[in-house]
Every structure is written in C-alpha cells, then in structure tokens.
Design an enzyme around this catalytic site. Structure first.
Site, mmCIF file in Angstrom:
data_model
loop_
_atom_site.group_PDB
_atom_site.id
_atom_site.type_symbol
_atom_site.label_atom_id
_atom_site.label_comp_id
_atom_site.label_asym_id
_atom_site.label_seq_id
_atom_site.Cartn_x
_atom_site.Cartn_y
_atom_site.Cartn_z
ATOM 1 C CB CYS A 1 -0.821 -0.074 1.284
ATOM 2 S SG CYS A 1 -1.760 1.341 1.562
ATOM 3 C CB THR B 1 -3.080 4.881 0.906
ATOM 4 O OG1 THR B 1 -3.708 3.992 -0.001
ATOM 5 C CG2 THR B 1 -4.065 5.945 1.330
HETATM 6 P P1 XMP Z 1 -1.064 -6.998 4.014
HETATM 7 O O1 XMP Z 1 -0.129 -6.176 4.805
HETATM 8 O O2 XMP Z 1 -1.603 -8.173 4.779
HETATM 9 O O3 XMP Z 1 -2.292 -6.031 3.702
HETATM 10 O O4 XMP Z 1 -0.489 -7.410 2.696
HETATM 11 C C1 XMP Z 1 -3.385 -6.443 2.940
HETATM 12 C C2 XMP Z 1 -4.375 -5.313 2.831
HETATM 13 O O5 XMP Z 1 -3.845 -4.209 2.100
HETATM 14 C C3 XMP Z 1 -4.912 -3.444 1.574
HETATM 15 N N1 XMP Z 1 -4.655 -3.176 0.160
HETATM 16 C C4 XMP Z 1 -4.320 -1.980 -0.309
HETATM 17 N N2 XMP Z 1 -4.188 -0.806 0.324
HETATM 18 N N3 XMP Z 1 -3.608 0.198 -1.749
HETATM 19 C C5 XMP Z 1 -3.866 0.285 -0.416
HETATM 20 O O6 XMP Z 1 -3.792 1.385 0.127
HETATM 21 C C6 XMP Z 1 -3.733 -0.955 -2.446
HETATM 22 O O7 XMP Z 1 -3.497 -1.019 -3.650
HETATM 23 C C7 XMP Z 1 -4.121 -2.108 -1.676
HETATM 24 N N4 XMP Z 1 -4.354 -3.397 -2.028
HETATM 25 C C8 XMP Z 1 -4.686 -4.022 -0.862
HETATM 26 C C9 XMP Z 1 -6.175 -4.276 1.739
HETATM 27 O O8 XMP Z 1 -6.892 -3.718 2.811
HETATM 28 C C10 XMP Z 1 -5.622 -5.646 2.044
HETATM 29 O O9 XMP Z 1 -6.510 -6.489 2.741
#
Ligand code: XMP
Length: 495
Positions: A322, A324
C-alpha cells in the site's frame, strides 16, 4: 475595501501520537493457562458469522479466489473473494466454495434409466466438482428414484448396455426419507450398510438429496471448519460502491455468499454509507451480514454502525503493498486505528477486522489485544499454493506475486476480466498500490498453524483463554528503537 475572510479552525494541540504494532509489546501477566490447547480461538467475523480461528484471507486478486476460500474455511477461518472480475466469475467462485462440501447435496446429478454407457460416462465428469462425481442417481421422468450407477458398474461393461442394466436398484440401496440427519448418523449408516451413497427421497419416492461418503469424510477430517447450517463452507465476497455493485451484491447473495464486504479505500465516505444503507434496506441482500470499511477512526465507526454495519474493517494505509500514506499523506498507524475503532465497536457489539500490516503472529495477538475480532492477511497468504497465480523463480528462489488492488496491474487485469479495456482508461489512475513478490510458502494450512499457534501463546502470556477477553487481559508497553532491535534475533553468528 472588502477582504476575503480567512477561515478559522481549531486544531487539537499537541498533535496526537499514533502507534502501530512494532511500537508496542504485550506485558506478560500472571497466567492460569497451563496449555496452549486450553485457549479457544473462536471468534466472530461479523455480527452473525462465527469462525473458529480469527484469520481472514484478504479480498485481493493475488490472495483470495475459490481455492483459498475453501482452504481458509476448512481451517476454521474464512476467505473474502475479490471483486476484480465479472459478476459471473465472482458468483462462480462462491458456488465453487459452497459445492466443495455439504452434509446433504440437494441437487445430486441424475440420469435416466435408458441412458447409454457413453452418456453415463459423460455424466460422471460433471464440471461442478473437481474430478466429476462418483455416482449418478437414476430417476424416471417424475424424479422418482430407481437406483444408483457408479463408474465401477459401467467401466468394463459392453458399450451397448443401458444404465438400468448395470445400476444398483432402489431396493438394494439404503435410502432415507428425512433430511434431519447428523454427520454422525450418516457415518454410522454408511458403516452399517457398507455404502458411500445415501439418497434421500420424499413420500412419493422423489429424489430430494444425497449424502456422499466423500462429504462425510471431509466433515469428519475438518472438525474446526467454518460451516453454514447445511455444513457447507463459509465464504465472503467483496463489492464496490457503484450503482452496479447493488446487482453484484444481489447475485452474490443468490449464489450463496455468507457475508458481503463493502470494499473501498476510504470507508468513512458518503459512497460507503450510501452503499451500506442500500444493501441493508434491500431484501435481496440484507439476509447476510454487511461489513463496511476501510476506516481508521472512532467517528467513522460511529457513522458506519449507525448506517447498519454488521462488521467493520479497519486499516487505512498499513498494507504491505500500500502506498496510500505516501500518495495521499493520509492514514492512521494501525494499532491506534484499532484502539479508536474498537472502543466504539465493542460497545455496540460489532466485530472488527484488523486489515493489513500483519507481519508476524505476534501482530495478531496485538490486534486482538487492541479489540479486533479477526485479522485480514494479504502478504502472509499470498505465497501459498492456494493463492491465485503461478510460482515463479526470482534470483533462484521460488516466489509468487502480490499486488495492491489500487495499483496499475490489478486495475488493468480487472478491466481485461470484465472486457472493458479501453486505451485511455488508466490515464487518470493515481495508483495507491504497488506490485511485489513474496516467498513461496507451500500449503496455507501450515502458515495458519504457525499464526494460530503464536496467537495461542500470546493469549496465554496475557492470561486469557478467549479472544474477546484479550483487551481486558492485555496491557501494552511502548517500545524504543533499542527495544525493537532487542526483540528480533541478534548477536548470533549466521549458520
Ligand atoms: P497486508 O499487509 O496483509 O495487507 O499485505 C493487505 C491489505 O492491504 C490493503 N490493500 C491496499 N491498500 N492500496 C492500499 O492502500 C492498495 O493497492 C491495496 N491493495 C490491498 C487491503 O486492505 C488488504 O486487505
């Protein structure tokens, strides 16, 4: 001369500090727990969905499709199917999970007594279950049961036989006339009658269901599986917030999904609230729990709970892929976000999913101590056999790909899967996710054993035997950089 008024505002001073998992440790407490086996890992995903372990597979296209959802539910957790595909594809995944096992198959494959050997062989290779089916119920035009035919009845027969020539007839079968049957009843009947197929008929001898030996074996071998009332595996699915997502949600519920997750990066938004209210007001979707997110503050929790959320998903920016917080400069470190949301959610009896940023089993204990009921994992599960995608070799090591759902890769493949790829569609996309690789780790079951084993240990250090008691039993201490360094392996020569 008139001047433009300068807006005034109040800012809390000083700016509050927010913490995440690595900033804290759980203080060991006097514990009456004698064995990690004395600890229960039962919990809730949402108001009505119970799990046996607090682990949820993330709704990412490199983490959770049908295979992962089946494996997660068999281990006692649950998978949330991603939405980066067509409605039909996502519904087919739900059906695949629901068909993976059940106590009673309510739509057993049937065949006519006049069918040929070739037709019967075709019937066994039903695409709904991997490897086809091992028996066909022989029925007449009124669906009355006449017998059962299996591959071994027909394998070495002449090509000219019909099904009625080789089937085991109705009077030689053990048949039930009730659907009120337990797994143990079925096991005993199968043993007693040395059979692995027990058809169920109504008063007119019409076929209404089938109990199979393979289903009973699965139920007996996975006693901690997360099951619905018909002993089928539990599964969740993500939906977005566009108007088309209403019909996606309706189709998913019709396909048998157990919970819907409104999946939007900024869950404390009118988009999310409007979708939540629409799904809660819709009789075609409000039969299942609606989980809303992602959020990071107490105010967001209050608003979504008031909107009817049956569960909350917490995490703005902690995910491994992420960006963001870098792109938007917004987010809240995950431990503080959990503490704030859980303070409100626990009072309202609404379970919280700690989504993202979990890198160790210890982080799971910390999330539960902050008040979460489950953790959602992306990175920790992406390298397993059950995650979508192929095993690749990078620098001589086996890896699998993980990618952020707000990144280019996931959005391009979403458009391809939905056949909506246009040349300029990504010009305006500001990616908030990146792509990377994670080590290949084998079966997801072994990862879950390590994570859940760590959680049991964490609970015993806090002196609690139930997940919901973790916040009461736990106290956090803040760590310094030196403390964090001391926490990992150090001062040893590498072997
Ligand atoms: P982990 O740390 O377990 O986190 O790999 C998984 C969670 O990350 C979020 N997620 C995103 N957050 N941009 C974001 O800001 C993205 O492109 C993105 N893709 C996934 C999501 O909540 C997931 O469960």
């Amino acid at each position: 001369m008139a001047t433009t008024p300068v807006p005034t505002f109040d800012r809390p001073e000083p700016i509050p500090v927010a913490l995440t998992y690595d900033d804290v440790l759980l203080v060991p407490k006097r514990s009456a727990v004698r064995s990690r086996r004395d600890v229960s890992t039962k919990t809730f995903l949402s108001r009505r969905v119970r799990l046996n372990i607090p682990i949820v597979a993330s709704n990412m296209d490199t983490v959770c499709e049908a295979a992962m959802a089946v494996a997660m539910a068999r281990e006692g957790g649950i998978g949330i199917l991603h939405r980066f595909c067509s409605v039909e594809e996502q519904c087919a995944m739900v059906r695949k999970v629901k068909r993976a096992q059940s106590l009673i198959v309510d739509d057993p494959r049937t065949i006519a007594p006049t069918a040929t050997k070739a037709e019967a062989l075709l019937g066994f290779a039903w695409e709904g279950r991997k490897g086809g089916v091992r028996s066909l119920m022989v029925v007449d035009g009124f669906r009355r049961l006449l017998g059962i035919v299996t591959p071994s009845d027909i394998q070495f027969s002449s090509d000219r036989v019909t099904v009625s020539d080789v089937m085991t007839p109705r009077d030689k079968l053990k048949v039930l006339t009730t659907t009120q049957v337990s797994v143990d009843d079925a096991r005993q009947l199968m043993h007693q009658h040395r059979t692995s197929n027990i058809p169920i008929v109504n008063g007119e001898n019409q076929l209404v269901g089938l109990i199979t030996g393979s289903d009973i074996a699965k139920l007996l071998n996975n006693v901690h599986a997360s099951l619905d009332t018909r002993s089928r595996l539990l599964v969740g699915a993500a939906v977005g917030v566009k108007s088309a997502d209403i019909s996606r949600a309706e189709a998913l519920v019709a396909a048998g999904v157990d919970a819907l997750v409104i999946d939007i990066a900024h869950g404390h938004s009118d988009f999310c609230l409007d979708m939540l209210k629409a799904l809660k007001a819709n009789p075609k979707t409000n039969t299942v729990d609606i989980i809303a997110g992602n959020i990071a503050t107490a105010e967001a929790a209050r608003d979504l709970i008031a909107g009817g959320a049956d569960g909350l998903k917490v995490g703005v920016g902690p995910g491994s892929i992420c960006i963001t917080r870098l792109v938007a400069g917004s987010g809240v470190p995950q431990l503080t976000a959990l503490l704030d949301v859980c303070r409100v959610a626990r009072r309202a009896g609404i379970p919280v999913i700690a989504d993202g940023g979990v890198r160790t089993a210890g982080d799971v204990s910390k999330a539960m101590a902050a008040g979460a009921s489950t953790v959602m994992l992306g990175n920790m599960l992406a390298g397993t056999d059950e995650s979508p995608g192929k095993v690749l070799v990078k620098d001589g090591k086996k890896v699998k790909i993980i990618r952020g759902m707000a990144g280019y890769g996931a959005n391009i493949s979403k458009a391809e899967r939905e056949q909506q790829l246009e040349d300029d569609v990504f010009l305006d996309l500001v990616p908030e996710g990146v792509e990377g690789s994670v080590a290949y780790k084998g079966a997801v079951g072994s990862i879950l054993k390590q994570v859940v084993g760590g959680l049991r240990s964490g609970m015993s250090y806090c002196g609690v035997t139930r997940i919901e008691d973790m916040p009461k039993g736990a106290s956090f201490v803040r760590m310094t950089t030196a403390g964090l360094k001391e926490s990992g392996p150090h001062d040893i020569s590498k072997l």
